[in-house]
Design a protein around this motif. Structure first.
Motif, mmCIF file in Angstrom:
data_model
loop_
_atom_site.group_PDB
_atom_site.id
_atom_site.type_symbol
_atom_site.label_atom_id
_atom_site.label_comp_id
_atom_site.label_asym_id
_atom_site.label_seq_id
_atom_site.Cartn_x
_atom_site.Cartn_y
_atom_site.Cartn_z
ATOM 1 N N GLY A 76 -48.966 106.001 -38.619
ATOM 2 C CA GLY A 76 -50.442 105.529 -38.928
ATOM 3 C C GLY A 76 -50.735 106.656 -40.522
ATOM 4 O O GLY A 76 -51.446 105.617 -41.079
ATOM 5 N N LEU A 77 -50.390 107.286 -41.122
ATOM 6 C CA LEU A 77 -50.895 109.067 -41.812
ATOM 7 C C LEU A 77 -50.586 107.333 -43.072
ATOM 8 O O LEU A 77 -51.523 107.716 -43.769
ATOM 9 C CB LEU A 77 -50.208 110.274 -41.702
ATOM 10 N N ALA A 78 -49.073 107.355 -42.815
ATOM 11 C CA ALA A 78 -49.081 106.499 -44.420
ATOM 12 C C ALA A 78 -49.884 105.250 -44.614
ATOM 13 O O ALA A 78 -50.038 104.819 -45.522
ATOM 14 C CB ALA A 78 -47.847 105.953 -44.263
ATOM 15 N N GLY A 79 -50.208 104.010 -43.228
ATOM 16 C CA GLY A 79 -50.822 103.266 -43.728
ATOM 17 C C GLY A 79 -52.292 103.615 -44.037
ATOM 18 O O GLY A 79 -52.822 102.989 -44.730
ATOM 19 N N MET A 80 -52.728 104.816 -43.580
ATOM 20 C CA MET A 80 -54.245 105.557 -43.350
ATOM 21 C C MET A 80 -54.132 105.505 -45.141
ATOM 22 O O MET A 80 -54.641 105.793 -45.985
ATOM 23 C CB MET A 80 -54.355 106.506 -43.419
ATOM 24 N N ILE A 81 -53.403 106.424 -45.846
ATOM 25 C CA ILE A 81 -53.164 107.221 -47.118
ATOM 26 C C ILE A 81 -53.274 105.805 -48.182
ATOM 27 O O ILE A 81 -53.999 106.030 -49.356
ATOM 28 C CB ILE A 81 -51.538 107.606 -47.602
ATOM 29 N N ALA A 82 -52.683 104.901 -48.231
ATOM 30 C CA ALA A 82 -52.447 104.009 -48.831
ATOM 31 C C ALA A 82 -53.144 103.323 -48.017
ATOM 32 O O ALA A 82 -54.493 102.605 -50.184
ATOM 33 C CB ALA A 82 -51.142 103.000 -48.358
ATOM 34 N N GLY A 83 -53.811 102.736 -47.693
ATOM 35 C CA GLY A 83 -54.746 101.743 -47.104
ATOM 36 C C GLY A 83 -56.933 102.644 -47.438
ATOM 37 O O GLY A 83 -57.119 102.097 -48.553
ATOM 38 N N THR A 110 -47.296 107.239 -51.409
ATOM 39 C CA THR A 110 -47.531 107.431 -50.031
ATOM 40 C C THR A 110 -45.629 107.372 -49.915
ATOM 41 O O THR A 110 -46.370 108.947 -48.341
ATOM 42 C CB THR A 110 -47.440 106.069 -49.284
ATOM 43 N N ILE A 111 -45.148 107.514 -50.169
ATOM 44 C CA ILE A 111 -43.823 108.055 -50.011
ATOM 45 C C ILE A 111 -43.823 109.348 -49.958
ATOM 46 O O ILE A 111 -43.327 110.347 -48.952
ATOM 47 C CB ILE A 111 -42.558 106.894 -50.329
ATOM 48 N N ILE A 112 -43.891 109.809 -50.777
ATOM 49 C CA ILE A 112 -44.456 111.121 -51.085
ATOM 50 C C ILE A 112 -44.704 112.065 -49.682
ATOM 51 O O ILE A 112 -44.879 113.220 -49.469
ATOM 52 C CB ILE A 112 -44.548 111.926 -53.010
ATOM 53 N N PHE A 116 -43.289 114.276 -47.570
ATOM 54 C CA PHE A 116 -43.873 115.743 -47.741
ATOM 55 C C PHE A 116 -44.018 116.949 -46.445
ATOM 56 O O PHE A 116 -43.933 117.594 -45.809
ATOM 57 C CB PHE A 116 -45.069 116.402 -48.111
ATOM 58 N N ILE A 117 -43.705 115.679 -45.184
ATOM 59 C CA ILE A 117 -44.227 116.139 -44.097
ATOM 60 C C ILE A 117 -42.423 116.079 -42.829
ATOM 61 O O ILE A 117 -42.847 117.396 -42.626
ATOM 62 C CB ILE A 117 -44.414 114.300 -43.217
ATOM 63 N N GLY A 118 -41.869 115.438 -43.949
ATOM 64 C CA GLY A 118 -40.652 115.473 -43.614
ATOM 65 C C GLY A 118 -40.023 117.367 -43.993
ATOM 66 O O GLY A 118 -39.007 117.566 -43.433
ATOM 67 N N TRP A 119 -40.263 117.274 -45.574
ATOM 68 C CA TRP A 119 -39.833 118.680 -45.945
ATOM 69 C C TRP A 119 -40.865 119.756 -45.015
ATOM 70 O O TRP A 119 -39.554 120.545 -44.728
ATOM 71 C CB TRP A 119 -40.864 118.390 -47.097
ATOM 72 N N ILE A 233 -36.745 114.704 -44.667
ATOM 73 C CA ILE A 233 -37.196 113.893 -45.297
ATOM 74 C C ILE A 233 -36.417 112.333 -45.173
ATOM 75 O O ILE A 233 -37.578 111.472 -45.425
ATOM 76 C CB ILE A 233 -37.257 114.890 -46.447
ATOM 77 N N PHE A 234 -35.819 112.457 -44.946
ATOM 78 C CA PHE A 234 -35.157 111.036 -44.987
ATOM 79 C C PHE A 234 -35.783 110.414 -44.133
ATOM 80 O O PHE A 234 -36.080 109.294 -44.350
ATOM 81 C CB PHE A 234 -33.534 111.477 -44.793
ATOM 82 N N SER A 235 -35.686 110.808 -42.541
ATOM 83 C CA SER A 235 -36.396 110.362 -42.018
ATOM 84 C C SER A 235 -37.736 109.704 -41.889
ATOM 85 O O SER A 235 -38.165 108.803 -41.649
ATOM 86 C CB SER A 235 -36.412 111.419 -40.159
ATOM 87 N N ALA A 236 -38.701 110.802 -42.633
ATOM 88 C CA ALA A 236 -40.048 110.984 -42.914
ATOM 89 C C ALA A 236 -40.825 109.797 -43.930
ATOM 90 O O ALA A 236 -41.744 109.237 -43.651
ATOM 91 C CB ALA A 236 -40.685 112.055 -43.396
ATOM 92 N N VAL A 237 -39.081 109.743 -45.050
ATOM 93 C CA VAL A 237 -39.512 108.514 -45.664
ATOM 94 C C VAL A 237 -39.323 107.623 -44.767
ATOM 95 O O VAL A 237 -40.327 106.084 -45.343
ATOM 96 C CB VAL A 237 -38.806 108.612 -46.619
ATOM 97 N N CYS A 238 -38.024 107.545 -43.913
ATOM 98 C CA CYS A 238 -38.200 105.270 -43.834
ATOM 99 C C CYS A 238 -40.267 105.153 -42.672
ATOM 100 O O CYS A 238 -40.349 104.635 -42.490
ATOM 101 C CB CYS A 238 -37.337 105.838 -42.312
ATOM 102 N N ALA A 239 -40.068 106.857 -42.027
ATOM 103 C CA ALA A 239 -41.554 105.975 -41.511
ATOM 104 C C ALA A 239 -42.290 106.130 -42.246
ATOM 105 O O ALA A 239 -43.456 104.992 -42.068
ATOM 106 C CB ALA A 239 -42.174 107.458 -40.798
ATOM 107 N N ALA A 240 -42.771 106.102 -43.488
ATOM 108 C CA ALA A 240 -43.484 106.216 -44.452
ATOM 109 C C ALA A 240 -43.631 104.315 -44.397
ATOM 110 O O ALA A 240 -44.962 103.960 -45.016
ATOM 111 C CB ALA A 240 -43.464 107.173 -45.407
ATOM 112 N N ILE A 241 -42.564 104.039 -45.248
ATOM 113 C CA ILE A 241 -42.446 102.864 -45.297
ATOM 114 C C ILE A 241 -42.563 101.966 -44.373
ATOM 115 O O ILE A 241 -43.425 101.137 -44.312
ATOM 116 C CB ILE A 241 -40.773 102.557 -45.379
ATOM 117 N N VAL A 242 -42.738 102.372 -42.952
ATOM 118 C CA VAL A 242 -42.552 101.345 -41.750
ATOM 119 C C VAL A 242 -44.569 101.506 -42.073
ATOM 120 O O VAL A 242 -44.807 100.027 -41.875
ATOM 121 C CB VAL A 242 -42.080 102.070 -40.544
ATOM 122 N N GLY A 243 -45.475 102.259 -42.247
ATOM 123 C CA GLY A 243 -46.324 102.799 -42.267
ATOM 124 C C GLY A 243 -46.936 101.372 -43.369
ATOM 125 O O GLY A 243 -47.975 100.980 -43.049
#
Lengths: 345, 517
Positions: A76-83, A110-112, A116-119, A233-243
């Protein structure tokens, strides 16, 4: 005789998710003539891509013996950041200007944010010793809150960009190349990278070692904290890509997107044979698991089964999968002991 | 001098030729044992001698494979702890089994609650009884105090109190109750023990501290390798009798060449004034210094808790709070992390194979290469061929019996599992190998193999530090032995100086000097 029987049984057990997938495909194609059409399958791939990518990251985390509940919120967050960046740009108050970034730059930024959340997850878990369940539950709320704050709960609905601002082209991630959804292609690429990383690199084996016996891994010189942080970090980056993919598919970013998706990701990983106790799991298995969940959902929709029944059936499948998993492990342990006794004689 | 172990009127419990067989080993071999009424009956022996197993059988935790138990004329058998309790037998374990999150009275009455009506707890009674018993033990405590807030000595009293609330307590088994007590607390405990025996309660007492046995014990029984060695009344014997019986003679292991002139060999590792503070005051290690020569096997002997493992933890970077110098080849090290120490040429073989040595979910090969994986990396990718070749080489070199290196690690016997852990260390090409109880829990044949591996690598120029609590072993495997006691180095012996009497005596010295001031 017995030995052959057991080894045959083991092969069947190990391939069980794949067998279930095939059985499901047969079942639904009989139940609904349209099910085994190219169109349906492509649509299925588009749906599965989202859970699948999340589940790949989740598999890494679960193999280390952890869990990541924050991935849905990061979607959700990644979508909003990009949007937000595409629709409104970034306003620098002090300079009085609004910056618009090109789509590749938006994707990277967005991926960064996701990383960050993953970190943050990794730091809270390793440096402060908080249990992964609690740590990622906390960041789940925080990421969701951040997504809501970003637009005050509103949806960004014009992500097309503006030719004049040079930020068009975001719809690419929701489009199709040669009829194949881009999301599904991204899934394939990430799956291949994740598989190689897990099986062919030092990093991958260290992930397995940590989940199998963290203390022994540490005493063997594995940098446990560093590996764990990288995994989150890897997991959160995957999530950002999905977003990003989701926002692009919907051509809109809504802050509530991705709610409870972490559960589908966990389910896919577990169905694919990832052990919640850590140390065991494969990317291939997880992908098959994601497809099982996808086929159940899509198939039942096509057969007109209500969403409520879908949930009940999904739950049953997951529990059944874990029971069989338990059975398999007991059997493996028995076989190892048998081998041990035989070697003694 | 020795007493006859037969059933009699002054015997509260008689064990007749008890054996306990575990898969692969015989933990107890026809051991007879008497618990005399109203006396302190001491059990003593090296680690693994079978003391705890015997106690567990008497307390109903484990069941005898062969042999019989008698209480008076009646033959008894306990399927579980509850049955033993019904016969008036209570046990206090070495590790306290309390609920630190609950209050004193809740701990004392756990699973022995008195009910008011059908569900309600009669806490009034619980609290009143707790007060009465704690006063009897001369440890008046507020029953509402949370147990986790108490000192260890006080917690020990709670354990005793738990056993006393039953009026019919006949035998109280105490497994090393003084290991975590201060000298003052020990004296209080002894006073209580005397009161209990005066009331006719029999005590079975396991301890490693020889002076204590002379002070509190009435009868001593010595076990070794699961067998009964001797039994005597304390008034008839002295400490050296106990030491002699404990040590025994027998096993032979590959012996080190005694003719090497170590003074001309270069010093590889020097440890100077290594100290490690204990939580809550005192020292786990108190200014320990030693040198390790190239190709030498240096033994570290001591009782449990003497600080042996802590030396390894300091050297490997697991105890950043330590002080003192560690000098490798003339260079003083700034020890920060275990990964760095492995890179510098240290390899640790931990004491607990299952918990610290192996990754049970990985196969034999990966367990072997785990520590040295990055040596086979090209960029981020593994050079599998080189890795495989090195795994095969080590399997061959230290004779690990494997059908296929891709089999699960748990398919190996204990001895071969231990060889895998050692192999993992060797594969990092270390200069110094630290082995913590390398022969624990493996059979004699595998022990000999492990010692041959150690000799082999020492001859090849590796320096080894070995912790062992088995006298015979450390005597035969080490070129030189330092003895730790209570965190203090109490002896350094080489060549002919190494005798079992001296090792045992030195391993108790630190307690005396430490306690008296």
């Amino acid at each position: 005789m017995f030995k052959d029987k057991t080894s045959m049984m083991m092969t069947l057990l190990k391939g069980r998710t794949l067998i279930v997938l095939v059985l499901l495909l047969i079942f639904f194609s009989v139940a609904n003539d349209n099910f085994l059409s190219t169109n349906t399958l492509l649509l299925l791939a588009k749906h599965v891509a989202l859970y699948g990518i999340l589940a790949i990251g989740m598999t890494y985390v679960i193999i280390t013996g952890g869990i990541d509940l924050s991935v849905g919120a990061v979607v959700g967050l990644a979508g909003m950041i990009a949007g937000g960046m595409l629709q409104n740009g970034v306003t620098l108050q002090f300079a009085g200007v609004t910056l618009y970034f090109s789509v590749p730059l938006v994707v990277i930024l967005t991926i960064i944010v996701g990383a960050f959340i993953g970190w943050l997850n990794g730091i809270i878990i390793t440096k402060f010793g908080v249990a992964p369940f609690i740590a990622t539950l906390g960041t789940m709320y925080m990421a969701r809150g951040w997504a809501m704050l970003h637009s005050n709960g509103a949806t960004y609905s014009s992500l097309a960009g503006n030719e004049a601002l040079g930020n068009t082209g975001f719809s690419f991630f929701g489009s199709r190349i040669a009829e194949i959804p881009v999301g599904a292609l991204i899934l394939v690429v990430i799956a291949i990278i994740a598989h190689i990383l897990l099986k062919k690199t030092v990093f991958g084996w260290h992930i397995f070692a940590i989940g199998g016996n963290e203390k022994a891994a540490k005493l063997s010189g594995v940098k446990v904290d560093k590996v764990k942080i990288l995994v989150y970090i890897f997991s959160a980056v995957c999530a950002a890509i999905v977003g990003l993919i989701t926002a692009s598919q919907l051509e809109a970013a809504h802050p509530a997107t991705g709610e409870t998706w972490e559960m589908n990701a966990i389910a896919a990983a577990v169905l694919g044979g990832t052990s919640m106790a850590g140390g065991i799991g494969t990317i291939g298995g997880t992908i098959v698991g994601a497809f099982v969940i996808g086929v159940i959902s899509d198939g039942m929709v096509m057969c007109g089964v209500s969403e409520f029944w879908q949930m009940i059936i999904k739950g049953l499948v997951i529990i059944l999968a874990v029971i069989i998993d338990q059975f398999q492990r007991n059997m493996e342990a028995k076989m190892a002991l048998q081998a041990r006794n035989e070697s003694k004689d | 001098m020795a007493v006859n172990i037969t059933n009699g009127p002054d015997v509260c419990l008689h064990a007749e030729k008890i054996s306990k067989i575990y898969p692969g080993t015989k933990a107890l071999d026809e051991v007879s044992f008497n618990v005399y009424k109203g006396k302190v009956n001491v059990l003593i022996g090296e680690n693994g001698a079978g003391k705890s197993t015997l106690m567990k059988i008497i307390a109903g935790i484990e069941q005898e494979s062969e042999g019989e138990l008698f209480m008076g004329e009646e033959k008894v058998h306990f399927d579980d702890v509850t049955e033993a309790r019904e016969h008036g037998i209570g046990i206090i374990h070495q590790e306290l089994n309390l609920f630190p999150n609950l209050a004193v009275y809740q701990n004392i009455f756990m699973a022995k609650e008195r009910k008011k009506g059908s569900v309600g707890l009669d806490n009034e009674y619980h609290i009143k009884e707790t007060k009465r018993i704690m006063e009897k033990l001369q440890h008046p405590l507020d029953p509402h105090t949370i147990v986790g807030d108490l000192r260890v000595g006080q917690q020990q009293m709670i354990e005793i109190a738990r056993n006393l609330i039953q009026d019919d307590l006949k035998i109280l088994i105490m497994d090393e109750p003084t290991s975590s007590l201060s000298e003052q607390e020990v004296q209080v405990l002894f006073k209580i023990m005397r009161e209990l025996t005066a009331e006719g309660i029999s005590i079975v007492y396991i301890s490693h501290r020889l002076e204590e046995i002379m002070q509190i014990g009435d009868y001593v029984t010595v076990l070794r390798d699961g067998k009964l060695v001797d039994s005597a009344a304390v008034e008839d014997i002295d400490i050296s009798w106990i030491v002699q019986k404990m040590v025994g003679k027998g096993k032979s292991y590959p012996k080190r060449d005694g003719d090497i002139d170590w003074s001309s060999r270069e010093t590889v590792l020097e440890v100077k004034d290594l100290s490690l503070p204990k939580k809550g005051g005192g020292w786990l290690l108190d200014k320990v210094s030693f040198k390790l020569k190239k190709g030498e096997i240096l033994g570290i002997y001591g009782l449990m808790g003497a600080g042996r493992t802590e030396i390894f933890e300091c050297i490997m970077g697991l105890r950043p709070e330590h002080t003192g110098e560690v000098i490798l080849n003339g260079e003083t090290l700034n020890i920060k992390s275990i990964t760095e120490q492995i890179d510098r040429g240290f390899a640790l073989i931990p004491e607990d194979r299952q918990r610290e040595g192996l990754v049970q979910t990985m196969d034999i090969g990966k367990n072997l290469s785990l520590s040295s994986l990055k040596n086979y990396a090209k960029g981020i990718f593994l050079k599998s061929k080189e890795e495989e070749a090195n795994i095969d080489k080590i399997i061959d070199e230290i004779h690990i019996k494997v059908a296929d290196k891709r089999l699960p690690i748990l398919s190996l016997s204990g001895g071969n599992q231990q060889k895998v852990v050692i192999g993992k260390g060797i594969m990092t090409n270390p200069k110094i190998l630290l082995l913590d109880e390398p022969s624990r829990g493996i059979d004699i044949g595998a022990k000999t193999d492990v010692f041959e591996i150690m000799n082999h690598f020492a001859d090849a120029g590796l320096s080894l530090l070995v912790v062992s609590s088995e006298l015979e072993e450390i005597k035969s495997i080490a070129d030189r032995i330092i003895v730790l006691s209570n965190g203090i180095k109490t002896a350094e012996l080489a060549g002919d100086e190494i005798t079992e009497d001296r090792l045992v005596m030195a391993s108790y010295e630190g307690h005396n000097s430490g306690k008296k001031n």
